[in-house]
Every structure is written in structure tokens, then in C-alpha cells.
Design a protein around this motif. Structure first.
Motif, PDB file in Angstrom:
ATOM      1  N   ASP A   1       0.811  -1.216   0.000  1.00  0.00           N
ATOM      2  CA  ASP A   1       0.000   0.000   0.000  1.00  0.00           C
ATOM      3  C   ASP A   1       0.850   1.275   0.000  1.00  0.00           C
ATOM      4  OD1 ASP A   1       0.805  -0.584   2.530  1.00  0.00           O
ATOM      5  OD2 ASP A   1      -1.210  -0.815   3.367  1.00  0.00           O
ATOM      6  N   GLU A   2       2.175   1.141   0.104  1.00  0.00           N
ATOM      7  CA  GLU A   2       3.027   2.330   0.055  1.00  0.00           C
ATOM      8  C   GLU A   2       3.679   2.471  -1.310  1.00  0.00           C
ATOM      9  OE1 GLU A   2       5.917   1.550   3.048  1.00  0.00           O
ATOM     10  OE2 GLU A   2       4.521   1.819   4.680  1.00  0.00           O
ATOM     11  N   VAL A   3       3.410   1.521  -2.171  1.00  0.00           N
ATOM     12  CA  VAL A   3       4.132   1.476  -3.431  1.00  0.00           C
ATOM     13  C   VAL A   3       3.551   2.448  -4.462  1.00  0.00           C
ATOM     14  CG1 VAL A   3       2.843  -0.303  -4.645  1.00  0.00           C
ATOM     15  CG2 VAL A   3       5.320  -0.242  -4.832  1.00  0.00           C
ATOM     16  N   THR A   4       4.396   2.957  -5.315  1.00  0.00           N
ATOM     17  CA  THR A   4       3.966   3.843  -6.388  1.00  0.00           C
ATOM     18  C   THR A   4       4.502   3.268  -7.683  1.00  0.00           C
ATOM     19  OG1 THR A   4       4.361   5.627  -4.834  1.00  0.00           O
ATOM     20  CG2 THR A   4       3.935   6.284  -7.085  1.00  0.00           C
ATOM     21  N   LYS A   5       3.777   3.446  -8.749  1.00  0.00           N
ATOM     22  CA  LYS A   5       4.269   2.948 -10.025  1.00  0.00           C
ATOM     23  C   LYS A   5       4.712   4.146 -10.864  1.00  0.00           C
ATOM     24  CE  LYS A   5       2.982  -1.106 -12.635  1.00  0.00           C
ATOM     25  NZ  LYS A   5       1.906  -1.972 -13.127  1.00  0.00           N
ATOM     26  N   VAL A   6       5.976   4.142 -11.248  1.00  0.00           N
ATOM     27  CA  VAL A   6       6.528   5.230 -12.061  1.00  0.00           C
ATOM     28  C   VAL A   6       7.051   4.628 -13.355  1.00  0.00           C
ATOM     29  CG1 VAL A   6       8.185   7.131 -12.129  1.00  0.00           C
ATOM     30  CG2 VAL A   6       7.198   6.438  -9.938  1.00  0.00           C
ATOM     31  N   LYS A   7       6.606   5.149 -14.464  1.00  0.00           N
ATOM     32  CA  LYS A   7       6.988   4.614 -15.781  1.00  0.00           C
ATOM     33  C   LYS A   7       6.844   3.093 -15.815  1.00  0.00           C
ATOM     34  CE  LYS A   7      10.207   8.269 -16.955  1.00  0.00           C
ATOM     35  NZ  LYS A   7      11.600   8.627 -17.142  1.00  0.00           N
ATOM     36  N   GLY A   8       5.779   2.602 -15.191  1.00  0.00           N
ATOM     37  CA  GLY A   8       5.511   1.163 -15.216  1.00  0.00           C
ATOM     38  C   GLY A   8       6.338   0.351 -14.234  1.00  0.00           C
ATOM     39  N   MET A   9       7.205   1.005 -13.442  1.00  0.00           N
ATOM     40  CA  MET A   9       8.029   0.279 -12.467  1.00  0.00           C
ATOM     41  C   MET A   9       7.544   0.630 -11.065  1.00  0.00           C
ATOM     42  SD  MET A   9      10.686  -1.159 -14.187  1.00  0.00           S
ATOM     43  CE  MET A   9      12.195  -1.093 -13.244  1.00  0.00           C
ATOM     44  N   PHE A  10       7.532  -0.382 -10.186  1.00  0.00           N
ATOM     45  CA  PHE A  10       7.160  -0.091  -8.808  1.00  0.00           C
ATOM     46  C   PHE A  10       8.312   0.601  -8.090  1.00  0.00           C
ATOM     47  CE2 PHE A  10       4.304  -3.705  -9.650  1.00  0.00           C
ATOM     48  CZ  PHE A  10       3.117  -3.029  -9.429  1.00  0.00           C
ATOM     49  N   VAL A  11       7.980   1.646  -7.364  1.00  0.00           N
ATOM     50  CA  VAL A  11       8.983   2.307  -6.538  1.00  0.00           C
ATOM     51  C   VAL A  11       8.457   2.322  -5.111  1.00  0.00           C
ATOM     52  CG1 VAL A  11      10.310   4.404  -6.144  1.00  0.00           C
ATOM     53  CG2 VAL A  11       9.715   3.744  -8.470  1.00  0.00           C
ATOM     54  N   HIS A  12       9.314   1.891  -4.189  1.00  0.00           N
ATOM     55  CA  HIS A  12       8.928   1.788  -2.785  1.00  0.00           C
ATOM     56  C   HIS A  12       9.798   2.724  -1.951  1.00  0.00           C
ATOM     57  CE1 HIS A  12       8.412   0.033   1.205  1.00  0.00           C
ATOM     58  NE2 HIS A  12       7.226  -0.283   0.746  1.00  0.00           N
ATOM     59  N   PRO A  13       9.245   3.288  -0.873  1.00  0.00           N
ATOM     60  CA  PRO A  13      10.045   4.183  -0.025  1.00  0.00           C
ATOM     61  C   PRO A  13      11.401   3.591   0.364  1.00  0.00           C
ATOM     62  CG  PRO A  13       7.779   4.178   0.724  1.00  0.00           C
ATOM     63  CD  PRO A  13       7.865   3.194  -0.413  1.00  0.00           C
ATOM     64  N   ARG A  14      11.427   2.271   0.565  1.00  0.00           N
ATOM     65  CA  ARG A  14      12.689   1.658   0.989  1.00  0.00           C
ATOM     66  C   ARG A  14      13.787   1.786  -0.072  1.00  0.00           C
ATOM     67  NH1 ARG A  14      11.472  -3.737   3.492  1.00  0.00           N
ATOM     68  NH2 ARG A  14      10.481  -2.404   5.015  1.00  0.00           N
TER      69      ARG A  14
END
Ligand SMILES: [Zn+2]
Length: 429
Positions: free
Chosen positions: A333-346
Motif C-alpha cells: 500500500d506504500e508502493v507507487t508505479k513510475v513509468k511502469g516500475m514499482f517504486v517503494h520508499p525503501r
């Protein structure tokens, strides 16, 4: 003298045949089992029946694994809502409640039922395969009441012939004296508490001291950074992780290779796109989605744990053929998708990790220019650190390594109070 050598702890499997089974054979067996437990849940658990109806699934049409993998993911974070609507188990119990053995209270509030089947939580293999052996005297420092961890690991210890000392949490001094008095060889609990116990052991006047009797530790429920594992290993102690949850029991465990966690044979585990539920290929980061193959009491079908990980397909030097999870990488639930790739705070923290002397604060701002996502990395430098071009380039390179995406570093004086690690400013109109 250690009771057992590392070699003895590192050899052997809990269930040789199941763990070294040909991969294709295991997959075929698991797929059949997944369809069977799906039919059981759809037929016996009224809550799951309702969930399927609400999502438009006709159970009779799910006859092969392709259709199974298109079933909607039952998200763990929706369970409180389901349980509240139809207490106490949301209608997910597939047997009469009087047949249960125990009921645990998890935060939520969620009640986690335990059936009477032997090794209900599948934890014996976790303990054995991380290196516990019959005759180990094991201090179990997980809590024994309300939540399940204490009792279910205690039972697993007894199931493989270990002797448990049920210490629960806290009381460091008593625990250290107990460790000395009983020559405790095994530890179960969180890694940080293990380190506190060892530090206490070393204190003059602790009543302990001398050679540490501990040989093996199973740690869970907390991150185990490589530096902490190395520090614990320096005491001659094997420290391995398991992925254990209150609703699924033992999901995966580390083997002597200590490079990822083998998925338990009792589970059909997929790593899925957290937004669509579609299974992802090995190597991709996504949500861990689990189906409990042998659990007819409280069957969970395509259960979205909310944990992020990736599957590794490579064969393991330990000889076990099950796939491995590459550690838990954060929450879906913290993940974001940027240019189709998942980016996580970690991943953002990981990128900043190389610059602890320079970087005070860091966050990622995602915006959109036309149809393209743009990632800006806002960095607050420590007092006295110059905003040099070389530092900017170094940070950008680390961001690219950590996220596989290009981010433009911008040095700023401060970040807004309470800002999130990833700020998504995109609008989707
Ligand atoms: Zn292995």
C-alpha cells in the motif's frame, strides 16, 4: 564446545521428498491442490462465497489454473471490514466453530482461528530447515497470549523434538540468567531483542558471562539488516529468518544459503501486480499472494498479504527445489508505479544509504509532463555540506541503481513537515 556443529545443523531436510521434488511435478500437484481448496472454500465458507458473488465470479467456471490466477485477490487489509460485517470470522471459516482448537486475537480486530490438524501452521519445516534439531533447548521470546506467534512456534518446537523455555517478551535479566542456567542453544524472536540479550550477557555482574551457549536463532517479524546478522554471527551463532504471519503461519524460510527464503510447499504463492492482481514473472517486485493448499478450516484463496517481494527461479545450492522469495521489500500500500516500475520508499532510503554523511533528508516527487512520469529527488543536505555537482551525479546514479529509473536530484533547504517519502503529484484525468 557447541552441542552440534554448523555442518550438522546445515545438512538434511525436514521432508526430503517434498523439498527436493522435481519442480514441474510440484507445480502440477500444487495447481491441482489450489483448484481443490478453491472449490472447498467456495462451497463451505459463506464469506468467500459472498466475496466471489460481489466480484462477479461464478465458481463453476474456475476449472483450470489460468482461471484460478484471474480470481480477485482477497486483500488482507479488507479483512477487518469483512469480519465486522459477519463476526467473528467474516464467514471465511469453512468448518463449524466448535471444531477449532484455538482462536487468537490479532490487531484489527481480527480473530485468527486455528484448526486441530497436526502442524496446522506448517512451522515445523521452517524450524528444522533453518537449523533447529531435536534436543535443542529453545527460548521462545514471542508473546504467548492474544497473538499467535508464541504458542504456534512453541508447538512447532515440540513437534520436531526441541525443548522449549516459554519466556515471552521482556525481562531481559531473567532471560539471560535462564540462558546460562539451562545452557539454552536456540533462540526464537525478533533480532533486536536477541542482540539486547547478548549485550546483557556481556555486562559484568549480569550473572551470566562466559561462552554464549546459543547456537541457532530463528528471527522473524522485524527486518534483519546484513550488518546485524554479521554482528550476531560474530558470536558463533547461526541466525536465519522466516516469513511468518498470524493468518498463514510459516510462509517461507531461509536455508543455509542465506540468500532468499524458500516458499513452503503447503502454499501456492504468487507475486502479483498490487493493483490488478495479475501474476508477475520471476524477478518482478509485487504483492505476495498466497493460497493455503491444505487448510480446510480457514482456507484463504489468493490472499493478498500486502507484503512486497519478488520470486527467484534459480536453483538453490542447498538442493531444495522450491522457489525463493527475495526477502520482504515493504508494503504494497506504500508502493507507487513510475513509468511502469514499482517504486517503494525503501528503495529511496537504499539510494541515500551510501551518503549518510551528506544527506539529511530525501524524498521523491513524482509528477507528469505530458504523458511522461518525471521523478524528482529532493535532498536536504547536512549542515556544512556543499551542493556539489559530483554529489548530485553520485546520488542520481544510486537512484538509478535502486529504482532502475532516472531521477533528477534537486537540493532543497527543507522538506515540508510530515511529508511522505514518495509524493505522488500526478493527476489522472
Ligand atoms: Zn536453499
Amino acid at each position: 564446545m557447541p552441542r552440534l556443529s554448523k555442518q550438522e545443523r546445515n545438512s538434511g531436510c525436514y521432508d526430503e521428498r517434498a523439498e527436493r521434488m522435481d519442480r514441474a511435478e510440484r507445480t502440477a500437484l500444487q495447481e491441482q491442490a489450489a483448484l481443490r481448496i478453491f472449490r472447498h472454500a467456495a462451497g463451505h465458507a459463506p464469506g468467500y462465497k459472498r466475496f466471489l458473488a460481489a466480484t462477479g465470479v461464478v465458481p463453476e467456471t474456475v476449472t483450470e489454473i489460468g482461471a484460478f490466477s484471474r480470481l480477485p485477490v482477497l486483500k488482507k487489509n479488507r479483512m477487518p471490514e469483512f469480519h465486522e460485517a459477519d463476526p467473528p470470522f467474516g464467514g471465511f471459516l469453512a468448518v463449524p466453530a466448535h471444531q477449532l482448537k484455538r482462536i487468537y486475537v490479532s490487531p484489527g480486530p481480527i480473530y485468527d482461528p486455528e484448526g486441530r490438524q497436526e502442524d496446522y501452521w506448517g512451522l515445523r519445516k521452517c524450524l528444522y530447515n533453518v537449523g533447529f534439531r531435536p534436543g535443542d533447548v529453545v527460548m521462545n521470546t514471542f508473546s504467548y497470549h492474544l497473538t499467535p506467534a508464541g504458542i504456534f512456534l512453541d508447538e512447532a518446537c515440540n513437534g520436531i523434538g526441541c525443548v522449549t523455555v516459554p519466556t515471552g517478551v521482556g525481562n531481559t535479566e531473567i532471560q539471560v540468567k535462564t540462558m546460562a542456567g539451562l545452557r539454552v542453544s536456540g533462540y526464537i524472536g525478533v533480532p533486536s531483542f536477541l542482540m539486547s540479550l547478548i549485550k546483557k550477557w556481556e555486562e559484568p555482574g549480569s550473572g551470566a558471562g562466559g561462552d554464549l551457549p546459543l547456537e541457532i536463532a530463528l528471527v522473524a517479524a522485524e527486518m534483519l539488516p546484513p550488518s546485524l546478522r554479521a554482528a550476531l554471527n560474530a558470536y558463533g551463532l547461526i541466525v536465519r529468518q522466516a516469513y511468518i504471519t498470524a493468518d498463514l503461519g510459516g510462509v517461507a524460510y531461509e536455508c543455509p544459503a542465506e540468500d532468499g527464503m524458500h516458499v513452503s510447499d503447503d502454499l501456492y504463492l504468487e507475486v502479483c501486480d498490487p493493483l490488478t492482481g495479475e501474476p508477475l514473472p520471476a524477478g518482478s517486485i509485487g504483492e505476495v499472494v498466497v493460497t493455503t493448499l491444505g487448510n480446510e478450516t480457514y482456507p484463504l484463496i489468493r490472499y493478498g498479504t500486502g507484503d512486497l517481494s519478488a520470486l527467484a527461479e534459480e536453483t538453490c545450492p542447498c538442493g531444495r527445489t522450491s522457489r525463493k522469495l527475495r526477502g520482504i521489500m515493504g508494503r504494497a500500500d506504500e508502493v507507487t508505479k513510475v513509468k511502469g516500475m514499482f517504486v517503494h520508499p525503501r528503495q529511496v532510503d537504499e539510494a541515500a544509504g551510501r551518503f549518510v554523511d551528506e544527506v539529511e533528508k530525501i524524498r521523491l516527487v513524482v509528477t507528469r509532463e505530458g504523458v511522461t512520469d518525471v521523478m524528482t529527488v529532493e535532498v536536504v543536505l547536512k549542515p556544512g555540506v556543499a551542493a556539489a555537482e559530483s554529489l548530485k551525479c553520485g546520488l542520481e546514479e544510486r537512484i538509478r541503481e535502486a529504482t532502475k529509473l532516472r531521477g533528477n536530484v534537486k537540493f532543497v533547504a527543507a522538506l515540508p513537515e510530515g511529508s511522505k517519502k514518495i509524493e505522488d503529484r500526478r493527476t489522472w484525468k
